[in-house]
Enzyme design. Structure first.
Site, mmCIF file in Angstrom:
data_model
loop_
_atom_site.group_PDB
_atom_site.id
_atom_site.type_symbol
_atom_site.label_atom_id
_atom_site.label_comp_id
_atom_site.label_asym_id
_atom_site.label_seq_id
_atom_site.Cartn_x
_atom_site.Cartn_y
_atom_site.Cartn_z
ATOM 1 N N ASP A 198 -56.737 31.011 -30.185
ATOM 2 C CA ASP A 198 -55.688 31.575 -29.335
ATOM 3 C C ASP A 198 -55.790 31.031 -27.906
ATOM 4 O O ASP A 198 -54.867 31.162 -27.112
ATOM 5 C CB ASP A 198 -55.811 33.112 -29.279
ATOM 6 C CG ASP A 198 -54.790 33.792 -30.185
ATOM 7 O OD1 ASP A 198 -53.761 33.159 -30.485
ATOM 8 O OD2 ASP A 198 -55.033 34.944 -30.580
ATOM 9 N N LYS B 45 -48.329 34.800 -39.800
ATOM 10 C CA LYS B 45 -49.347 33.783 -39.509
ATOM 11 C C LYS B 45 -50.041 33.360 -40.799
ATOM 12 O O LYS B 45 -50.289 32.178 -41.030
ATOM 13 C CB LYS B 45 -50.353 34.327 -38.492
ATOM 14 C CG LYS B 45 -49.759 34.428 -37.089
ATOM 15 C CD LYS B 45 -50.614 35.231 -36.125
ATOM 16 C CE LYS B 45 -49.879 35.424 -34.802
ATOM 17 N NZ LYS B 45 -50.576 36.285 -33.845
ATOM 18 N N GLN C 274 -55.737 40.000 -33.620
ATOM 19 C CA GLN C 274 -54.357 40.368 -33.296
ATOM 20 C C GLN C 274 -54.343 41.430 -32.190
ATOM 21 O O GLN C 274 -54.976 42.472 -32.311
ATOM 22 C CB GLN C 274 -53.642 40.874 -34.559
ATOM 23 C CG GLN C 274 -52.186 41.193 -34.364
ATOM 24 C CD GLN C 274 -51.350 39.964 -33.978
ATOM 25 O OE1 GLN C 274 -51.499 38.890 -34.546
ATOM 26 N NE2 GLN C 274 -50.466 40.134 -33.009
#
Ligand code: NAD
Length: 303
Positions: free
Chosen positions: A120, A53, A97
């Protein structure tokens, strides 16, 4: 006839190209999009996802802020970090994460993220906005699926899409996006899951099947109709003695045989996977655009 391959790597590259332009325009107005990545512990898979990422951010000009906590971090330390990032003006998006190490409360952490930085799209506020058809950060994997279809020329309006899987990160949000009366969607949707009786009875009726079950060979050739479009979200490790690592990655679809019957299909790897990161970058740029508009006295609307 063999199915056309939907090339997720190429489409993700196309999106990154578009994002580079947006980032350039934002920088010219004094805003550098910033993504804060939070990694707790040292799980090798999570470390490698985070590295991917951050690399993708650098490629399009997004500044990534690396935040690492040891696996021994307390809930309070993690919550404190999220609050600090919420208040940091250089940070437009926050990504924690997952999964978190045992003992940490994931739901509480996700709820603490400012919904306007929730790139997200996992915060209940964004899930609610999405369900109501309002502007929201869309979860990256299902949004990637919609973009793959659209950019491959599949117009979903009026089509019957069968989604296999009902997780909060793939199946449920995807089904929700697909039923919206929007340019990208407007489909008729069936959601199948472990409680479904006669899965094949549903998939055989589908114009488009999206497999997100996390199990190899969930979708076999006898389960689709001739000419169906097949999107494989699954990523599964299967033993393979010919590989140095001892395993290879496969999806949920029997790719070989299904591709002889489908009209279009995504491979694994190289299908949905690259799109997930591309849509994370997209959300981060959208968040930065919103900030930029707010700075210039425009409305601080959600992207
Ligand atoms: P999950 O385990 O949370 O959910 C799987 C869902 O599939 C469940 O809702 C379950 O009801 C359903 N299911 C399982 N077996 C089934 C069966 N035999 N018949 C019908 N339904 C069945 O998984 P998830 O997080 O949604 O991920 C699904 C897959 O997608 C996994 O392989 C995961 O690794 C992969 N994934 C890939 C990406 C990507 O970027 N490519 C992102 C997220 C998830």
């Amino acid at each position: 006839m063999a199915a056309a391959i939907i090339d997720g790597r190429r489409i993700a590259e196309e999106i990154r190209g578009e994002l580079k332009e947006s980032v350039r325009a934002l920088k010219a107005q004094g805003v550098t999009p910033g993504l804060a990545v939070v990694l707790v512990g040292d799980d090798p898979a999570s470390r490698s996802y985070v590295a991917g990422k951050e690399k993708a951010c650098a490629e399009v000009g997004i500044h990534s802020f690396d935040n690492r906590l040891p696996a021994s971090a307390t809930q309070e330390e993690l919550m404190g970090l999220v609050r600090k990032l919420n208040g940091d003006d250089r940070v437009h998006g926050i990504l924690v994460q997952l999964p978190l190490p045992r003992g940490l409360n994931e739901a509480e952490v996700l709820l603490a993220i400012d919904p306007d930085k929730d790139v997200d799209g996992f915060h209940p506020i964004n899930a609610g906005r999405m369900m109501l058809g309002q502007k929201a950060f869309l979860p990256c994997t299902p949004h990637g699926v919609l973009q793959l279809l659209r950019r491959s020329g599949v117009r979903l309006s009026g089509l019957h899409v069968v989604v296999i899987g009902r997780s909060n990160i793939v199946g449920k949000p995807l089904a929700n996006m697909l039923i919206q009366k929007s340019e990208l969607a407007n489909a008729t949707v069936t959601v199948c899951h472990t409680g479904t009786r006669d899965l094949a009875g549903f998939t055989r009726q589908a114009d488009v099947v999206v497999a997100a079950a996390g199990r190899p060979n969930t979708l076999t050739a006898d389960m689709i109709r001739e000419g169906a479009v097949v999107i494989d979200v699954g990523v599964n490790r299967v033993e393979d003695a010919t590989k140095k690592s001892g395993f290879r990655l496969v999806g949920d679809v029997d790719f070989q045989r299904v591709s002889e019957k489908a009209s279009m299909i995504t491979p694994v790897p190289g299908g949905v996977g690259p799109m997930t990161i591309a849509m994370l970058l997209y959300n981060t740029v959208e968040a930065a655009k919103t900030r930029c508009r707010a700075m210039r006295g425009g409305e601080g609307v959600a992207p």
